[in-house]
Design a protein around this motif. Structure first.
Motif, PDB file in Angstrom:
ATOM      1  N   PHE A  71      -5.219  -3.005  -1.307  1.00 33.11           N
ATOM      2  CA  PHE A  71      -4.428  -4.129  -1.828  1.00 33.11           C
ATOM      3  C   PHE A  71      -4.166  -5.205  -0.766  1.00 33.11           C
ATOM      4  CE2 PHE A  71      -2.819  -0.711  -4.802  1.00 33.11           C
ATOM      5  CZ  PHE A  71      -3.599  -1.135  -5.864  1.00 33.11           C
ATOM      6  N   GLY A  72      -4.133  -4.841   0.523  1.00 37.90           N
ATOM      7  CA  GLY A  72      -3.919  -5.832   1.585  1.00 37.90           C
ATOM      8  C   GLY A  72      -2.481  -6.203   1.818  1.00 37.90           C
ATOM      9  N   ASP A  73      -1.523  -5.540   1.136  1.00 30.72           N
ATOM     10  CA  ASP A  73      -0.121  -5.876   1.337  1.00 30.72           C
ATOM     11  C   ASP A  73       0.444  -5.263   2.612  1.00 30.72           C
ATOM     12  OD1 ASP A  73      -0.543  -3.402   0.242  1.00 30.72           O
ATOM     13  OD2 ASP A  73       1.312  -3.386  -0.941  1.00 30.72           O
ATOM     14  N   ILE A  74      -0.228  -4.243   3.151  1.00 33.97           N
ATOM     15  CA  ILE A  74       0.207  -3.615   4.406  1.00 33.97           C
ATOM     16  C   ILE A  74      -1.003  -3.556   5.306  1.00 33.97           C
ATOM     17  CG2 ILE A  74       1.223  -1.574   5.473  1.00 33.97           C
ATOM     18  CD1 ILE A  74       2.455  -0.896   2.755  1.00 33.97           C
ATOM     19  N   THR A  75      -0.980  -4.202   6.461  1.00 31.29           N
ATOM     20  CA  THR A  75      -2.146  -4.244   7.344  1.00 31.29           C
ATOM     21  C   THR A  75      -1.717  -4.063   8.785  1.00 31.29           C
ATOM     22  OG1 THR A  75      -1.970  -6.652   7.564  1.00 31.29           O
ATOM     23  CG2 THR A  75      -3.392  -5.801   5.792  1.00 31.29           C
ATOM     24  N   ILE A  80      -6.762  -1.212  17.549  1.00 31.55           N
ATOM     25  CA  ILE A  80      -6.707   0.237  17.339  1.00 31.55           C
ATOM     26  C   ILE A  80      -6.231   0.559  15.923  1.00 31.55           C
ATOM     27  CG2 ILE A  80      -4.343   0.463  18.255  1.00 31.55           C
ATOM     28  CD1 ILE A  80      -5.306   3.149  19.479  1.00 31.55           C
ATOM     29  N   GLY A  81      -5.345  -0.283  15.378  1.00 30.01           N
ATOM     30  CA  GLY A  81      -4.907  -0.086  13.998  1.00 30.01           C
ATOM     31  C   GLY A  81      -6.029  -0.330  13.019  1.00 30.01           C
ATOM     32  N   ARG A  82      -6.818  -1.426  13.302  1.00 33.99           N
ATOM     33  CA  ARG A  82      -7.949  -1.692  12.409  1.00 33.99           C
ATOM     34  C   ARG A  82      -9.007  -0.599  12.507  1.00 33.99           C
ATOM     35  NH1 ARG A  82      -6.779  -7.066  14.385  1.00 33.99           N
ATOM     36  NH2 ARG A  82      -5.979  -8.360  12.640  1.00 33.99           N
ATOM     37  N   VAL A  87     -11.629   4.353  10.016  1.00 35.72           N
ATOM     38  CA  VAL A  87     -11.797   5.802   9.954  1.00 35.72           C
ATOM     39  C   VAL A  87     -11.264   6.362   8.630  1.00 35.72           C
ATOM     40  CG1 VAL A  87     -11.122   7.998  10.986  1.00 35.72           C
ATOM     41  CG2 VAL A  87     -11.776   6.077  12.442  1.00 35.72           C
ATOM     42  N   VAL A  88     -10.077   5.904   8.238  1.00 29.76           N
ATOM     43  CA  VAL A  88      -9.490   6.362   6.964  1.00 29.76           C
ATOM     44  C   VAL A  88     -10.374   5.945   5.794  1.00 29.76           C
ATOM     45  CG1 VAL A  88      -7.488   6.177   5.438  1.00 29.76           C
ATOM     46  CG2 VAL A  88      -7.163   6.324   7.924  1.00 29.76           C
ATOM     47  N   LEU A  89     -10.894   4.705   5.846  1.00 32.50           N
ATOM     48  CA  LEU A  89     -11.742   4.200   4.767  1.00 32.50           C
ATOM     49  C   LEU A  89     -13.017   5.034   4.627  1.00 32.50           C
ATOM     50  CD1 LEU A  89     -12.372   2.003   2.656  1.00 32.50           C
ATOM     51  CD2 LEU A  89     -13.392   0.663   4.507  1.00 32.50           C
ATOM     52  N   VAL A  90     -13.715   5.285   5.759  1.00 31.42           N
ATOM     53  CA  VAL A  90     -14.960   6.071   5.714  1.00 31.42           C
ATOM     54  C   VAL A  90     -14.682   7.478   5.212  1.00 31.42           C
ATOM     55  CG1 VAL A  90     -16.793   7.056   7.122  1.00 31.42           C
ATOM     56  CG2 VAL A  90     -16.064   4.695   7.494  1.00 31.42           C
ATOM     57  N   THR A  91     -13.602   8.066   5.676  1.00 30.69           N
ATOM     58  CA  THR A  91     -13.261   9.408   5.210  1.00 30.69           C
ATOM     59  C   THR A  91     -13.023   9.417   3.705  1.00 30.69           C
ATOM     60  OG1 THR A  91     -12.207   9.854   7.342  1.00 30.69           O
ATOM     61  CG2 THR A  91     -11.693  11.345   5.537  1.00 30.69           C
TER      62      THR A  91
END
Length: 566
Positions: A71-75, A80-82, A87-91
């Motif tokens: 959603f892009g509301d929390i970034t 290092i955060g990106r 990593v979370v996305l690929v998993t």
């Protein structure tokens, strides 16, 4: 939701499905662990960037990134955060878009479809079903047997352990029950206690286990099992079998009898009390060219010619029937009359008779033993040395190679017998051998009955169907002691004199012309009259002993509707 209990039942009963369910559970636990770890790391990294969020927000962010909703509301604002987000996305892509859908289809949707299909396949017969025949497979023998059972009105069922096969048989209209033949409950659901017969023609181990299972549930049901070797007979007998059939041995013996050899004697192939049925080849006698009336067999021996085989087909005879060199006669008489026939017609010539056997399998080896007993020389051609390692007269090679055939003596052989179970190969060899020699007697085995006519067109003089022979043998056991099999679907059977024929002479009854059956004996009480004449009256309340093909028998039962049949 109605199917969930069925799915859970499949998981409970199927060992592989239980293993798959455990794998799915582990996968979900791994996914849950990753979600918790990523939620914790989200809070740690956000605090480093000066952002403070609740634990629910951390779970929300983790699930939206892993599911690729984003959603892009929390970034994150730091590299290092990106990187953590990547990593979370690929998993998430790997787990939620690849592993979980595949797992769902494999472990839930597929079992659901399987449950739906299993529900369509019957798993038991009605409680009032009795007098039926249970078959444990749907091979060539079973298919031929089913045709006979349908013609004579015997109920029957095929026990199939394969769901796809059971559904296909059901679509074909074959009565089938889905079950495991190693499970006694499958036979209980088939009412084996009320069945007339259990037929199993699988491998020796399976046949023994099936026999043992069925016999434990019923001590009265007739069990017919096939055996590949004589050594298996002991195991089957201990398991409780009623009849053992060795189709390869039977096929070998029957093929041997059809050879045009140097023996014109009458060989007994069946008996019903004192009445003997014999067959004889007449190629090397003085009989070819004469008629049944003019051959003098009855006048000189007392035996009656009741039928003949021509190119593998049985035909009833009358006094005007001509006899040819290809005729194999079916004779009826007593033991003394058989001896007299052999003295008069059973001459042995000095001319050599050699047979070439194509194929050294069980049928070929059984054939060689029968030919040895008949005093006929033979040679086996076989490609696999291990099959014929203990056989003296053998040639290792390809039976379609001219050099191999010359070495085997094809130029001088009287007959060649093709015994392989490959029907297309047998057709090819038949065409090849007929082109090599037009005067050669070619006898072939066929596994599928539909290939018989093709082999005849290819040039075979005689074709014997493995499936038809096995089915006829089993069907004879089904009908009991009142029937004697003579091979090729021809039987001697006993039936009560129909009321419409009582007091009528044999000539006026027109039994032979109307049905193709020949009356070879009459029974009144305990008195049996062999070879009655045409003016003999049919006794009321007596029995007829007839010989004919299964088709002829059906014609008789249809035409005269006897009150009882044995």
């Amino acid at each position: 939701m109605k199917s969930l209990p069925t799915i859970f039942a499949i998981f409970r009963d199927d060992r592989m499905d239980r293993i798959n369910l455990r794998a799915l559970t582990r996968l979900l636990l791994i996914l849950l662990t990753l979600v918790i770890i990523y939620s914790v790391l989200f809070h740690i990294l956000m605090l480093r960037e000066g952002q403070d969020h609740t634990w629910l927000t951390g779970l929300y962010w983790t699930l939206t990134v892993m599911s690729t909703l984003g959603f892009g509301d929390i970034t994150f604002h730091s590299d290092i955060g990106r990187l953590f987000s990547v990593v979370v996305l690929v998993t998430g892509v790997v787990f939620l878009l690849v592993l979980l859908p595949f797992t769902f289809i494999e472990f839930f949707y597929a079992p659901y479809i399987k449950a739906q299909e299993r529900a369509k396949a019957p798993t038991q017969v009605a409680e009032d079903v009795e007098g039926h025949v249970i078959m444990t497979n749907h091979g060539p023998v079973a298919r031929s047997l089913i045709r006979l059972l349908d013609d004579y009105g015997y109920p029957h069922f095929v026990l199939s352990s394969n769901l796809e096969e059971a559904l296909e048989l059901q679509r074909q209209g074959v009565p089938v029950v889905l079950g495991d033949w190693t499970d006694p409950d499958s036979f209980r659901k088939l009412n084996v206690e009320m069945a007339r017969m259990v037929v199993t023609t699988l491998d020796d181990v399976a046949n023994t286990n099936i026999t043992f299972t069925a016999r434990e549930l019923s001590d009265r049901v007739t069990i017919v099992a096939s055996a590949s070797t004589r050594g298996v007979r002991d195991a089957l007998e201990l398991a409780g079998v009623t009849h053992i059939i060795q189709l390869e041995e039977l096929m070998g013996e029957t093929l041997a009898r059809r050879v045009i050899g140097n023996d014109a004697k009458a060989h007994v192939i069946g008996e019903l009390g004192d009445l003997l049925i014999a067959e004889t080849g007449i190629a090397r006698t003085s009989l070819p060219g004469k008629t049944v009336a003019g051959c003098g067999i009855f006048e000189r021996t007392g035996m009656v010619v009741v039928g003949r085989w021509e190119r593998g087909n049985y035909h009833p005879t009358d006094l005007s029937t001509p006899l040819t060199e290809e005729s194999i006669l079916l004779l009826a008489g007593t033991e003394i009359q058989v001896e007299v026939y052999n003295e008069v017609f059973g001459v042995t010539t000095e001319e050599s008779c050699k047979v070439i056997i194509i194929g050294g399998g069980r049928v070929g080896r059984a054939l060689s033993r029968s030919l040895t007993e008949a005093g006929i020389a033979w040679t086996i051609i076989e490609k696999i040395p291990a099959r014929v390692q203990d056989i003296e007269h053998k040639i290792i090679g390809n039976a379609s190679e001219f050099e191999v055939l010359v070495e085997a003596g094809m130029r001088d052989a009287a007959s060649v017998i093709i015994t392989t179970h490959d029907d297309p190969l047998n057709t090819f060899l038949t065409i090849f051998y007929r082109r090599l020699r037009n005067d050669l007697q070619i006898i072939s085995r066929c596994t599928q009955p539909q290939y018989a006519s093709r082999l005849h067109r290819a040039g075979a003089d005689l074709v014997l169907s493995y499936a038809s022979m096995g089915a006829n043998t089993i069907f004879t056991h089904l009908r009991g002691s009142g029937t004697v099999p003579l091979g090729d679907g021809v039987n001697v059977f006993t039936t009560q004199v129909p009321s419409s024929l009582a007091g009528v002479t044999i000539a006026k009854s027109e039994v032979r012309s109307r049905t193709g059956c020949s009356i070879i004996a009459l029974e009144t009480g305990k008195i049996r009259q062999f070879n009655p004449g045409p003016e003999q009256q049919l006794p009321e309340g007596g029995n007829l002993v007839l010989v004919g093909s299964l088709e002829a028998e059906r014609e008789f039962l249809s035409a005269f509707e006897p009150e009882t049949k044995s």
